[in-house]
Design a protein around this motif. Structure first.
Motif, short mmCIF file in Angstrom:
data_model
loop_
_atom_site.label_atom_id
_atom_site.label_comp_id
_atom_site.label_asym_id
_atom_site.label_seq_id
_atom_site.Cartn_x
_atom_site.Cartn_y
_atom_site.Cartn_z
N ARG A 56 -76.77 72.93 -37.00
CA ARG A 56 -77.27 74.20 -37.51
C ARG A 56 -76.21 75.27 -37.41
NH1 ARG A 56 -77.89 79.07 -35.91
NH2 ARG A 56 -79.45 80.33 -36.92
N GLU A 57 -75.48 75.31 -36.30
CA GLU A 57 -74.44 76.32 -36.11
C GLU A 57 -73.33 76.19 -37.16
OE1 GLU A 57 -70.97 77.09 -32.94
OE2 GLU A 57 -72.98 77.17 -32.07
N TRP A 59 -73.60 74.90 -40.15
CA TRP A 59 -74.13 75.29 -41.45
C TRP A 59 -74.29 76.81 -41.54
CZ3 TRP A 59 -78.65 77.74 -43.01
CH2 TRP A 59 -78.92 77.69 -44.37
N TYR A 60 -74.89 77.39 -40.50
CA TYR A 60 -75.19 78.81 -40.50
C TYR A 60 -73.93 79.67 -40.57
CZ TYR A 60 -77.41 83.22 -39.20
OH TYR A 60 -77.84 84.52 -39.18
N TYR A 61 -72.89 79.25 -39.87
CA TYR A 61 -71.64 80.02 -39.83
C TYR A 61 -70.59 79.49 -40.81
CZ TYR A 61 -73.62 82.30 -35.76
OH TYR A 61 -74.44 83.02 -34.93
N SER A 62 -71.01 78.63 -41.74
CA SER A 62 -70.12 78.07 -42.78
C SER A 62 -68.85 77.46 -42.20
CB SER A 62 -69.77 79.14 -43.81
OG SER A 62 -70.92 79.64 -44.43
N LYS A 63 -68.99 76.73 -41.12
CA LYS A 63 -67.84 76.09 -40.49
C LYS A 63 -67.44 74.79 -41.20
CE LYS A 63 -68.68 77.81 -35.80
NZ LYS A 63 -68.93 77.39 -34.40
N THR A 102 -93.17 84.31 -33.31
CA THR A 102 -93.27 83.80 -34.68
C THR A 102 -92.50 82.49 -34.78
OG1 THR A 102 -91.30 84.97 -35.43
CG2 THR A 102 -93.43 86.10 -35.70
N SER A 103 -92.89 81.66 -35.71
CA SER A 103 -92.19 80.40 -35.95
C SER A 103 -91.00 80.70 -36.85
CB SER A 103 -93.14 79.40 -36.62
OG SER A 103 -92.49 78.18 -36.81
N SER A 104 -89.83 80.48 -36.34
CA SER A 104 -88.62 80.76 -37.09
C SER A 104 -87.83 79.47 -37.27
CB SER A 104 -87.75 81.78 -36.35
OG SER A 104 -86.48 81.85 -36.93
N ILE A 105 -87.35 79.23 -38.48
CA ILE A 105 -86.58 78.02 -38.72
C ILE A 105 -85.33 77.99 -37.84
CG2 ILE A 105 -87.40 77.71 -41.08
CD1 ILE A 105 -84.77 78.83 -42.07
N TYR A 106 -84.81 79.12 -37.50
CA TYR A 106 -83.58 79.16 -36.71
C TYR A 106 -83.83 78.85 -35.25
CZ TYR A 106 -81.99 81.13 -41.04
OH TYR A 106 -81.72 81.32 -42.36
N TYR A 111 -80.29 69.86 -37.17
CA TYR A 111 -79.25 69.35 -38.07
C TYR A 111 -79.59 69.62 -39.54
CZ TYR A 111 -77.13 66.46 -34.38
OH TYR A 111 -76.49 66.02 -33.25
N HIS A 112 -78.53 69.66 -40.34
CA HIS A 112 -78.64 69.60 -41.80
C HIS A 112 -78.08 68.24 -42.18
CE1 HIS A 112 -79.47 73.90 -42.89
NE2 HIS A 112 -79.23 73.98 -41.59
#
Length: 161
Positions: A56-57, A59-63, A102-106, A111-112
């Motif tokens: 996730r990290e 993907w989220y930070y475009s690494k 709240t339910s947050s996807i993050y 994994y993606h």
């Protein structure tokens, strides 16, 4: 249209620089089980040639720290079988993560996963804690997989890093 897919379900747009974007039409679709999306429409298990993934990290930070899943086809097929047998639920019905309001996807994303298809397209799945899986093209629904098949697949990804 996208080769091999119903144009009422999926279209693509090719840009001048050669990039292609795909678009899923999810209006007017009634699906109950994973197989109705992953097999009937996407033909996932019969047409993938490779499995890649990133955290996730990344993907989220475009690494772009993308890894290949090792060749354990039995674990991958078990994951796909569980995905196909699972029943869809609204994402809003996923229980909140303990300690959050709240339910947050993050909060629960792990994994993606990218199944590279024989035609060059990628099927992008997002994996969450407790066995939840969402298809990137339809983020308002998900399936929850049994812990055995899901856990083995997560372990495969963990070992492949």
């Amino acid at each position: 249209s996208v080769n091999g897919y119903d144009p009422n379900f999926m279209l693509c747009m090719k840009y001048d620089d050669g990039q292609i974007s795909t678009y899923v039409c999810n209006t007017g679709i009634t699906i109950k089980y994973g197989s109705e999306l992953y097999e009937d429409r996407l033909r996932l298990s019969e047409n993938y040639s490779a499995v890649q993934f990133e955290t996730r990290e990344s993907w989220y930070y475009s690494k772009d720290e993308v890894h290949s899943a090792n060749g354990d086809t039995e674990t991958i097929q078990s994951f796909l079988n569980a995905l196909n047998a699972a029943e869809f639920i609204p994402w809003t019905d996923v229980p909140e993560k303990e300690g959050h309001t709240t339910s947050s996807i993050y909060d629960t994303e792990i994994y993606h996963v990218y199944f590279q298809m024989d035609n060059g397209m990628f099927v992008h799945l997002r994996l969450y804690e407790n066995g939840y899986v969402r298809f990137q093209g339809m983020s308002d629904i998900c399936v929850q997989l049994p812990s055995e098949a899901y856990g083995k697949f997560i372990a495969l990804l963990d070992e492949s890093m």
